[in-house]
Motif scaffolding. Structure first.
Motif, PDB file in Angstrom:
ATOM      1  N   LEU A 102       9.342   6.298   6.632  1.00 32.11           N
ATOM      2  CA  LEU A 102       9.169   5.429   7.791  1.00 32.11           C
ATOM      3  C   LEU A 102       7.868   5.727   8.531  1.00 32.11           C
ATOM      4  N   PHE A 103       7.479   6.984   8.606  1.00 28.82           N
ATOM      5  CA  PHE A 103       6.195   7.306   9.230  1.00 28.82           C
ATOM      6  C   PHE A 103       5.056   6.608   8.491  1.00 28.82           C
ATOM      7  N   ASN A 104       5.133   6.595   7.157  1.00 30.00           N
ATOM      8  CA  ASN A 104       4.091   5.924   6.392  1.00 30.00           C
ATOM      9  C   ASN A 104       4.094   4.422   6.669  1.00 30.00           C
ATOM     10  N   LEU A 105       5.282   3.820   6.773  1.00 29.91           N
ATOM     11  CA  LEU A 105       5.358   2.403   7.097  1.00 29.91           C
ATOM     12  C   LEU A 105       4.791   2.123   8.488  1.00 29.91           C
ATOM     13  N   LEU A 106       4.958   3.069   9.397  1.00 32.75           N
ATOM     14  CA  LEU A 106       4.391   2.896  10.730  1.00 32.75           C
ATOM     15  C   LEU A 106       2.868   2.931  10.678  1.00 32.75           C
ATOM     16  N   VAL A 107       2.303   3.787   9.827  1.00 25.07           N
ATOM     17  CA  VAL A 107       0.849   3.799   9.643  1.00 25.07           C
ATOM     18  C   VAL A 107       0.376   2.440   9.128  1.00 25.07           C
ATOM     19  N   VAL A 108       1.134   1.874   8.181  1.00 28.11           N
ATOM     20  CA  VAL A 108       0.798   0.553   7.645  1.00 28.11           C
ATOM     21  C   VAL A 108       0.876  -0.497   8.752  1.00 28.11           C
ATOM     22  N   LEU A 109       1.959  -0.452   9.539  1.00 30.97           N
ATOM     23  CA  LEU A 109       2.121  -1.425  10.623  1.00 30.97           C
ATOM     24  C   LEU A 109       0.952  -1.365  11.588  1.00 30.97           C
ATOM     25  N   ARG A 110       0.530  -0.180  11.955  1.00 35.35           N
ATOM     26  CA  ARG A 110      -0.579  -0.050  12.902  1.00 35.35           C
ATOM     27  C   ARG A 110      -1.869  -0.611  12.316  1.00 35.35           C
ATOM     28  N   ALA A 111      -2.065  -0.436  11.009  1.00 33.81           N
ATOM     29  CA  ALA A 111      -3.247  -1.006  10.359  1.00 33.81           C
ATOM     30  C   ALA A 111      -3.180  -2.533  10.387  1.00 33.81           C
ATOM     31  N   VAL A 112      -1.994  -3.086  10.145  1.00 30.54           N
ATOM     32  CA  VAL A 112      -1.829  -4.542  10.189  1.00 30.54           C
ATOM     33  C   VAL A 112      -2.086  -5.055  11.602  1.00 30.54           C
ATOM     34  N   GLU A 113      -1.575  -4.343  12.599  1.00 32.79           N
ATOM     35  CA  GLU A 113      -1.726  -4.784  13.980  1.00 32.79           C
ATOM     36  C   GLU A 113      -3.175  -4.749  14.442  1.00 32.79           C
ATOM     37  N   ASP A 114      -4.005  -3.965  13.777  1.00 30.96           N
ATOM     38  CA  ASP A 114      -5.437  -3.985  14.096  1.00 30.96           C
ATOM     39  C   ASP A 114      -6.028  -5.361  13.830  1.00 30.96           C
ATOM     40  N   PHE A 115      -5.418  -6.115  12.912  1.00 34.65           N
ATOM     41  CA  PHE A 115      -5.897  -7.458  12.572  1.00 34.65           C
ATOM     42  C   PHE A 115      -5.111  -8.553  13.286  1.00 34.65           C
ATOM     43  N   THR A 116      -3.818  -8.324  13.490  1.00 38.98           N
ATOM     44  CA  THR A 116      -2.954  -9.407  13.970  1.00 38.98           C
ATOM     45  C   THR A 116      -2.581  -9.296  15.434  1.00 38.98           C
ATOM     46  N   GLY A 117      -2.781  -8.114  16.030  1.00 39.78           N
ATOM     47  CA  GLY A 117      -2.267  -7.883  17.363  1.00 39.78           C
ATOM     48  C   GLY A 117      -0.856  -7.330  17.313  1.00 39.78           C
ATOM     49  N   LYS A 118      -0.268  -7.118  18.455  1.00 42.86           N
ATOM     50  CA  LYS A 118       1.035  -6.474  18.557  1.00 42.86           C
ATOM     51  C   LYS A 118       2.115  -7.285  17.858  1.00 42.86           C
TER      52      LYS A 118
END
Length: 228
Positions: A102-118
């Motif tokens: 799950l920590f790794n998925l959170l890293v992925v989510l944060r990378a996605v949010e850099d492009f899409t926003g919250k």
């Protein structure tokens, strides 16, 4: 997907297959009990992990046993347990594995949010979404509500909906939320979320440090394999 809709995401190598590794390497007892009682060995491992508090008493797992696509894009990435002490047992390993994925998925989510926003809404699907413990753990690690759709394999449903749209069997995609539905929603436990918010920076810092050594350890492993 369409001229007005796009998929932005990050595919990972290390999800459910890491649970299989955990089961195969550490779950002999759970497999035997599950066979005798007609239960699922994965659920028994989850029950074992639930006996350990959030954070696994400071044991951190990086789940990169198969290299990794998002967020590393490095075939040489390797897994690790960090912080292991004599006080840690199998239950801690099981908990740390679940948390590390799950920590790794959170890293992925944060990378996605850099492009899409919250992110406005998170829906959890796939085999892991059948586990009550893991779903709640995800809400706590992400510190956001997690919704569980009726369809565990929502990717297949999404493909079917897009197919209907492409074939002009439906006029728009507005009906898709009704097709997906929801069975459960998990709210983050504030105390547990606070623990994960304290651990996540350490997870990320260790990842940054380990990344510079992945090539070296991969080369060493290949050399040792040739010498056998």
């Amino acid at each position: 997907m369409t001229e007005q809709h796009w998929v932005v995401g990050g595919a990972v190598n290390n999800g459910g297959i890491i649970l299989r590794w955990l089961r195969d390497q550490f779950g002999d007892a759970e497999i035997m009990v599950a066979h005798r009682l007609g239960e699922d060995p994965y659920e028994l491992l989850a029950d074992l992990a639930a006996t350990v508090p959030p954070g696994a008493d400071g044991l951190i797992f990086h789940p990169y046993l198969l290299g990794e696509r998002a967020p590393l894009w490095d075939a040489n990435a390797r897994g690790s347990f960090f912080g292991l002490t004599i006080n840690h047992g199998k239950a801690h390993l099981a908990r740390a594995v679940l948390e590390g994925i799950l920590f790794n998925l959170l890293v992925v989510l944060r990378a996605v949010e850099d492009f899409t926003g919250k992110t406005k809404q998170i829906q959890a699907t796939g085999g892991f979404a059948r586990s009550l413990l893991w779903r709640q753990m995800m809400a706590d690690v992400f510190n956001q509500p997690i919704t569980i759709p009726k369809q565990h394999e929502s990717s297949c449903l999404g493909a079917a909906i897009l197919g209907l749209y492409a074939l002009k069997q439906i006029d728009n995609l507005d009906a898709s939320p009704m097709m997906i539905g929801a069975t459960h929603q998990h709210q983050p436990n504030l105390a547990d979320a606070a623990i994960y918010q304290k651990i996540m920076p350490l997870y990320a810092m260790l990842l940054d440090q380990f990344r510079s050594h992945y090539q070296t350890i991969a080369n060493l492993q290949a050399e040792l394999h040739r010498m056998q």
